[in-house]
Motif scaffolding. Structure first.
Motif, PDB file in Angstrom:
ATOM      1  N   LEU A 553     -50.444  -6.987  -3.381  1.00  0.00           N
ATOM      2  CA  LEU A 553     -49.955  -6.267  -2.775  1.00  0.00           C
ATOM      3  C   LEU A 553     -48.477  -5.872  -2.967  1.00  0.00           C
ATOM      4  N   GLY A 554     -47.768  -6.938  -3.525  1.00  0.00           N
ATOM      5  CA  GLY A 554     -46.517  -6.707  -3.142  1.00  0.00           C
ATOM      6  C   GLY A 554     -45.853  -5.340  -4.909  1.00  0.00           C
ATOM      7  N   GLN A 555     -46.576  -5.736  -5.870  1.00  0.00           N
ATOM      8  CA  GLN A 555     -47.083  -4.969  -7.405  1.00  0.00           C
ATOM      9  C   GLN A 555     -47.025  -3.283  -6.023  1.00  0.00           C
ATOM     10  N   VAL A 556     -47.975  -3.441  -6.006  1.00  0.00           N
ATOM     11  CA  VAL A 556     -48.036  -1.733  -4.968  1.00  0.00           C
ATOM     12  C   VAL A 556     -47.000  -1.232  -3.786  1.00  0.00           C
ATOM     13  N   VAL A 557     -46.194  -2.263  -3.331  1.00  0.00           N
ATOM     14  CA  VAL A 557     -45.620  -1.644  -2.098  1.00  0.00           C
ATOM     15  C   VAL A 557     -44.024  -1.288  -2.643  1.00  0.00           C
ATOM     16  N   ARG A 558     -44.172  -2.187  -3.838  1.00  0.00           N
ATOM     17  CA  ARG A 558     -42.766  -1.702  -4.341  1.00  0.00           C
ATOM     18  C   ARG A 558     -43.000  -0.511  -5.548  1.00  0.00           C
ATOM     19  N   ARG A 559     -43.885  -0.298  -5.691  1.00  0.00           N
ATOM     20  CA  ARG A 559     -44.091   0.911  -6.316  1.00  0.00           C
ATOM     21  C   ARG A 559     -44.152   2.022  -5.960  1.00  0.00           C
ATOM     22  N   ASP A 560     -44.484   1.932  -4.103  1.00  0.00           N
ATOM     23  CA  ASP A 560     -44.195   3.039  -3.120  1.00  0.00           C
ATOM     24  C   ASP A 560     -42.814   2.812  -2.263  1.00  0.00           C
ATOM     25  N   VAL A 561     -42.253   1.738  -2.837  1.00  0.00           N
ATOM     26  CA  VAL A 561     -41.180   1.852  -1.475  1.00  0.00           C
ATOM     27  C   VAL A 561     -39.913   1.542  -2.949  1.00  0.00           C
ATOM     28  N   GLY A 562     -39.639   1.922  -3.998  1.00  0.00           N
ATOM     29  CA  GLY A 562     -38.487   1.068  -4.428  1.00  0.00           C
ATOM     30  C   GLY A 562     -37.436   1.101  -4.312  1.00  0.00           C
ATOM     31  N   SER A 563     -36.988   1.426  -3.281  1.00  0.00           N
ATOM     32  CA  SER A 563     -35.503   1.587  -2.338  1.00  0.00           C
ATOM     33  C   SER A 563     -35.394  -0.140  -2.518  1.00  0.00           C
ATOM     34  N   VAL A 564     -36.503  -0.725  -1.277  1.00  0.00           N
ATOM     35  CA  VAL A 564     -36.286  -1.936  -0.864  1.00  0.00           C
ATOM     36  C   VAL A 564     -36.628  -2.656  -1.870  1.00  0.00           C
ATOM     37  N   GLY A 565     -36.352  -3.598  -2.372  1.00  0.00           N
ATOM     38  CA  GLY A 565     -36.360  -4.898  -3.070  1.00  0.00           C
ATOM     39  C   GLY A 565     -37.526  -5.618  -2.583  1.00  0.00           C
ATOM     40  N   LEU A 566     -38.734  -5.647  -3.147  1.00  0.00           N
ATOM     41  CA  LEU A 566     -39.560  -7.224  -2.808  1.00  0.00           C
ATOM     42  C   LEU A 566     -39.390  -8.027  -4.113  1.00  0.00           C
ATOM     43  N   GLU A 567     -39.653  -9.527  -3.569  1.00  0.00           N
ATOM     44  CA  GLU A 567     -39.577 -10.320  -5.217  1.00  0.00           C
ATOM     45  C   GLU A 567     -40.453 -10.915  -5.078  1.00  0.00           C
ATOM     46  N   LEU A 568     -41.662 -11.437  -5.356  1.00  0.00           N
ATOM     47  CA  LEU A 568     -43.127 -12.534  -5.525  1.00  0.00           C
ATOM     48  C   LEU A 568     -41.879 -13.460  -5.333  1.00  0.00           C
ATOM     49  N   VAL A 569     -42.337 -14.864  -4.974  1.00  0.00           N
ATOM     50  CA  VAL A 569     -42.158 -16.185  -5.126  1.00  0.00           C
ATOM     51  C   VAL A 569     -42.928 -16.736  -4.776  1.00  0.00           C
ATOM     52  N   GLN A 570     -43.040 -18.009  -6.136  1.00  0.00           N
ATOM     53  CA  GLN A 570     -44.194 -18.865  -6.172  1.00  0.00           C
ATOM     54  C   GLN A 570     -43.597 -20.702  -5.262  1.00  0.00           C
ATOM     55  N   LEU A 571     -44.052 -20.631  -4.084  1.00  0.00           N
ATOM     56  CA  LEU A 571     -43.935 -21.781  -3.320  1.00  0.00           C
ATOM     57  C   LEU A 571     -45.026 -23.100  -3.418  1.00  0.00           C
ATOM     58  N   GLU A 572     -44.659 -24.023  -3.852  1.00  0.00           N
ATOM     59  CA  GLU A 572     -45.510 -25.240  -3.707  1.00  0.00           C
ATOM     60  C   GLU A 572     -46.323 -25.521  -2.439  1.00  0.00           C
ATOM     61  N   SER A 573     -46.083 -25.193  -0.770  1.00  0.00           N
ATOM     62  CA  SER A 573     -46.322 -25.740   0.233  1.00  0.00           C
ATOM     63  C   SER A 573     -47.172 -24.500   0.912  1.00  0.00           C
ATOM     64  N   ALA A 574     -46.861 -23.247   0.000  1.00  0.00           N
ATOM     65  CA  ALA A 574     -47.873 -22.086   0.412  1.00  0.00           C
ATOM     66  C   ALA A 574     -48.475 -21.125  -0.192  1.00  0.00           C
ATOM     67  N   GLY A 575     -47.750 -20.876  -1.880  1.00  0.00           N
ATOM     68  CA  GLY A 575     -48.729 -20.616  -2.481  1.00  0.00           C
ATOM     69  C   GLY A 575     -47.575 -19.131  -3.325  1.00  0.00           C
ATOM     70  N   LEU A 576     -48.096 -17.858  -4.248  1.00  0.00           N
ATOM     71  CA  LEU A 576     -46.897 -16.683  -3.652  1.00  0.00           C
ATOM     72  C   LEU A 576     -46.904 -16.199  -2.377  1.00  0.00           C
ATOM     73  N   VAL A 577     -45.772 -15.575  -2.114  1.00  0.00           N
ATOM     74  CA  VAL A 577     -45.271 -14.876  -1.009  1.00  0.00           C
ATOM     75  C   VAL A 577     -44.110 -13.939  -1.109  1.00  0.00           C
ATOM     76  N   LEU A 578     -44.232 -13.213  -0.532  1.00  0.00           N
ATOM     77  CA  LEU A 578     -43.412 -11.863  -0.855  1.00  0.00           C
ATOM     78  C   LEU A 578     -42.292 -12.060   0.109  1.00  0.00           C
ATOM     79  N   ARG A 579     -41.075 -11.474  -0.721  1.00  0.00           N
ATOM     80  CA  ARG A 579     -39.806 -12.197   0.289  1.00  0.00           C
ATOM     81  C   ARG A 579     -38.699 -11.351   0.168  1.00  0.00           C
ATOM     82  N   TRP A 580     -38.061 -10.424   0.914  1.00  0.00           N
ATOM     83  CA  TRP A 580     -36.887  -9.626   0.663  1.00  0.00           C
ATOM     84  C   TRP A 580     -35.710 -10.260   1.569  1.00  0.00           C
TER      85      TRP A 580
END
Length: 879
Positions: A553-580
């Motif tokens: 989801l993060g890779q596809v959305v970043r490709r579609d909307v390059g102006s808003v820079g989403l980043e993928l962050v690994q959290l120990e308590s939640a797993g992989l999340v999307l952050r802006w």
């Protein structure tokens, strides 16, 4: 002027009076008139202290002392006339100093009082300095802006410093190559991002900050004092922290380190003489939240020489009054903090420093700083805060209302304002002057560059309204995105959740209405963190498969909307999340709600695909389990439906398969994927967790017919299996034909030897014998193998009649008169017990399974017949 004097008398703290005066002046006129008056009155005090200024300039301390002197003088004035006369005298004195400075060149003071001609020459020389620098800078930047081909690895590799100087074009060429290309990613090109007026001004200020160090030392100290005092005053009033002093630094951690040194000198009076021995009786303890920037507490303990044993991590609470803004597990437990401080005090330790998080970290949680401040007051501990929520202190339209948040805070203005390379600012409550000086908070090295100049020019360029508008715009965008994400199904917000609909407080409300500092920090959000979760997830950590879905989801959305820079962050308590984070993106002030609408629409579309894939995955698993010759494969890191592997009947019962079977399985599935790609490009080659190849299925929609796709895989797999069985039979025929030809030729050689006699093969004797009795002229017959008919024949007809007859075909008119049949005809048939894929065929694919599947069929099918000579060497090939 009467109103100003009354306000100064009404407020006892010096800094609060300065803040109130400045705020009123900005509201009424928007000009810097009173600042010039303050500077003019500060000049005489500065002139008296020039003689004993140390080598390491204590700029911030001088600025504070001058501000205090100004306020004391204003309080002593009894009427308006006396006040106006004093200020007019200060303005005249400032004008006089400006006129004297007008005839100075390159920072050198004209103590000799030269004539007008010398002043004109010095002005011309100063203009030449800036003019030459301007020309040189434009040439250098123009060279860097011109694209060039990458240099060779030998030219760009590190090397020792050359003995001879390097010319400027070569230096710029190498610098441009290092900036544009990278050895690790040779296909990528890099370049500086676009910058607005404020960004270009900040970049230019770094050049001037190095240039002004060539001024006369005395004049440079006065210039640094003015710039430092202005910058500190502006920042403290922007963040409504009037009783504070600012320290400007380059490293984000340096501010809290020097503030802690000041505390050591304050809490331990003999620390300056005894060092660590003064800490032995009551060692200090540092308390930190688990959400504070990683590595900061350990770095602080190391720089203070206390060791990591003095750091205690306070747990975070999931609910209760400490959970500000609804962030799960992101707020310091103040009850645990109070208990830990009491335990340390009972153990003869001193609660020293508390590091709190206010909107920083990956999730952006906010600690209950009001409650933490109360606990620190009981145990006489110092509270230092960091985080994006501190930027909200500039929002309320009440500049005279002080913000009671903490004892010190670090402000990353470069990150928040989107202006490159601005220094960090740490605001702190000043303690004793000796402790402040001993900690190095007032020191500013002027030998390298004037670090506060870029900050001074940036704040001047934006103004107070410009700074507030940028921060307000960033918080409004975060709140807008957060409110939309809260309504999306199967999306979980991990950042502080927005309040309920009937209790929503907009950012504009924070600006126009008086609110408390606690409510201010609870409402704003500098980071938006979310993830796609399983239906019914109540807060548990995502599985590995859902981490893969969030990654997709993060890779596809970043490709579609390059102006808003989403980043993928690994959290120990939640797993992989999307952050802006709107306060970390350099171009946030250029974004609008239209960009976020585009992001939200893209999320809606991709969420439909994710939901369909998750639902279809159950059906996919059931269909694969019921299909023959198909096996479900687990593909690590794959977010699609999964993978299937086509297996022949022989391999279905092998658990685990042999090494030869593994090679055959890989070859068959590689060839299967190549055939499926010709039909549908959605199929791709994957590798399961067991290391074997498989057919990989990606994301699907609701109307995708999985049974049809699996039927296509089955039918294509059977075709590939049948074609591979034919190739294996041809391989077996060739092998048996070569073995039969070798045996026939060996037997014929032995028979010819006995027929001709042994004497013909004896050296010298054989030559004489052959001269008396010549041998027959007929040569040794070879062998030819017809793959189509599976017949091994002798080659006498090929050499005598120069023709070869195809078996199983009707003769043409030219072939009506056929030559006699070959003297030797041996049928060659494959073994009846030959498996579907023989070991011989798998041996050809040992290098790579893909190469085997593509190259092996072509090599075998092109051969129709193979001729072998008498000595075993191939003699003729007919295609």
């Amino acid at each position: 002027m009467e109103d100003k004097s009354e306000e100064s008398k009404a407020e006892d703290p010096v800094a609060e009076g300065m803040a109130a005066n400045e705020a009123k002046d900005v509201e009424e006129s928007g000009k810097n008139g009173n600042k010039e008056e303050e500077v003019a009155s500060m000049r005489p005090a500065e002139e008296k202290k020039e003689s004993d200024v140390p080598e390491e300039v204590t700029v911030a301390q001088e600025a504070k002392e001058k501000g205090q002197e100004v306020q004391e003088e204003e309080k002593k004035k009894d009427n308006k006339e006396t006040e106006e006369e004093g200020k007019q005298g200060g303005v005249l004195e400032e004008k006089k100093e400006d006129e004297e400075a007008g005839g100075k060149t390159g920072g050198e003071e004209d103590y000799g009082g030269g004539g007008g001609g010398e002043e004109g020459e010095e002005e011309e020389e100063e203009e030449d300095v800036f003019g030459a620098l301007s020309v040189f800078t434009s040439e250098v930047l123009g060279t860097l802006a011109c694209p060039a081909d990458p240099m060779s690895p030998q030219d760009r590799s590190p090397r020792p410093l050359s003995h001879q100087p390097t010319d400027i074009p070569s230096i710029m060429k190498l610098l441009q190559d290092l900036m544009t290309y990278d050895d690790e990613e040779p296909d990528m090109t890099y370049g500086p991002g676009p910058s607005d007026t404020e960004g270009r001004l900040a970049a230019m200020s770094h050049l001037l900050a190095a240039l002004v160090t060539t001024l006369d030392p005395q004049h440079l100290r006065r210039l640094a004092t003015r710039l430092m005092s202005d910058s500190c005053l502006w920042v403290s009033r922007l963040f409504r922290y009037f009783e504070s002093t600012a320290y400007i630094h380059e490293d984000v951690r340096e501010g809290v380190v020097r503030v802690s040194r000041m505390l050591l000198h304050t809490r331990y009076p003999r620390y300056g003489q005894e060092g660590y021995h003064a800490l032995y009786t009551r060692p200090p303890v540092i308390y930190t939240a688990a959400t504070v920037r990683p590595g900061l507490p350990q770095h602080l303990a190391t720089m203070l020489g206390l060791g990591s044993g003095c750091v205690r991590v306070v747990p975070c609470s999931d609910d209760g009054p400490d959970n500000v803004g609804g962030a799960s597990g992101a707020s310091m437990d103040t009850t645990a903090l109070s208990r830990m401080m009491a335990e340390d005090a009972a153990a003869h330790k001193r609660p020293f420093l508390v590091l709190a998080n206010t909107g920083g970290g990956a999730v952006g949680g906010v600690d209950n700083v009001s409650r933490i401040l109360e606990v620190c007051g009981v145990h006489e501990a110092w509270l230092h805060a960091e985080g994006h929520a501190l930027a909200a202190l500039t929002l309320p339209n009440t500049p005279n209302l002080p913000a009671r948040v903490c004892d010190s805070m670090t402000l990353p203005l470069s990150l928040w304002l989107g202006i490159p390379s601005l220094p960090y600012v740490t605001l702190y409550k000043a303690q004793e002057a000796s402790a402040v000086h001993a900690a190095g908070l007032t020191a500013l090295s002027l030998h390298v560059r004037l670090s506060c100049l870029p900050l001074w020019t940036a704040l001047m360029s934006l103004g107070q309204n410009g700074v507030v508008m940028r921060l307000q715009h960033a918080f409004e965008l975060s709140q807008y995105l957060q409110l939309h994400l809260a309504n999306l199904p199967r999306i979980r917000l991990l950042s502080p959740a927005p309040p309920e609909v009937d209790k929503i407080v907009t950012i504009q409300d924070l600006v126009n209405k008086p609110v408390s500092t606690a409510q201010l920090l609870e409402t704003v959000s500098g980071s938006v963190v979310f993830q796609y979760v399983e239906e019914g997830n109540t807060g548990t950590k995502n599985s590995e498969y859902y981490d893969n879905l969030n990654s997709w989801l993060g890779q596809v959305v970043r490709r579609d909307v390059g102006s808003v820079g989403l980043e993928l962050v690994q959290l120990e308590s939640a797993g992989l999340v999307l952050r802006w984070s709107s306060l970390e993106a350099p171009d946030t002030h250029h974004l609008t709600r239209t960009h976020l609408d585009h992001l939200i629409n893209s999320l809606h579309h991709q969420l439909d695909i994710l939901n369909a894939t998750v639902e279809q995955r159950k059906t996919f698993t059931e269909l694969v389990a019921s299909a023959p010759n198909l096996k479900l494969v687990d593909i690590p890191g794959w977010a699609g439906l999964g993978g299937v592997r086509y297996m022949a009947e022989l391999w279905m019962h092998q658990d685990p398969p042999t090494q030869a079977s593994k090679e055959d399985i890989n070859a068959l599935n590689v060839h299967l994927v190549s055939q499926l790609k010709a039909t549908d490009s959605a199929f791709s080659l994957g590798e399961g967790s067991d290391g074997l190849n498989c057919v990989r299925f990606g994301m699907v929609t609701v109307d995708t017919d999985l049974s049809e796709l699996l039927s296509l895989v089955l039918s294509t797999g059977r075709e590939v299996e049948r074609s591979s069985r034919f190739l294996d039979q041809m391989t077996d025929i060739v092998r048996k034909g070569i073995e039969a030809a070798t045996e026939d030729l060996k037997r014929e050689n032995e028979e010819r030897l006995w027929q001709e006699g042994i004497l013909r093969h004896v050296p010298i004797v054989g030559s004489v014998y052959n001269w008396f009795s010549p041998p027959p002229t007929q040569g040794i017959k070879g062998r030819t193998l017809d793959l189509t008919a599976g017949v091994l024949e002798s080659t006498e007809n090929i050499y005598r009649y120069h023709m070869q007859i195809r078996h199983g075909t009707a003769p043409t008119r030219a072939e009506t008169k056929l030559p006699p049949a070959p003297s030797i005809q041996t049928p060659v048939t494959p073994s009846a017990s030959s498996p579907t894929h023989s070991r011989t065929s798998s041996n050809t694919s040992t290098l790579h399974s893909r190469q085997a599947s593509e190259n092996q069929p072509v090599a075998v099918q092109d051969i129709k017949s193979l001729a072998v000579s008498a000595n075993g060497v191939p003699a003729a090939v007919q295609s």
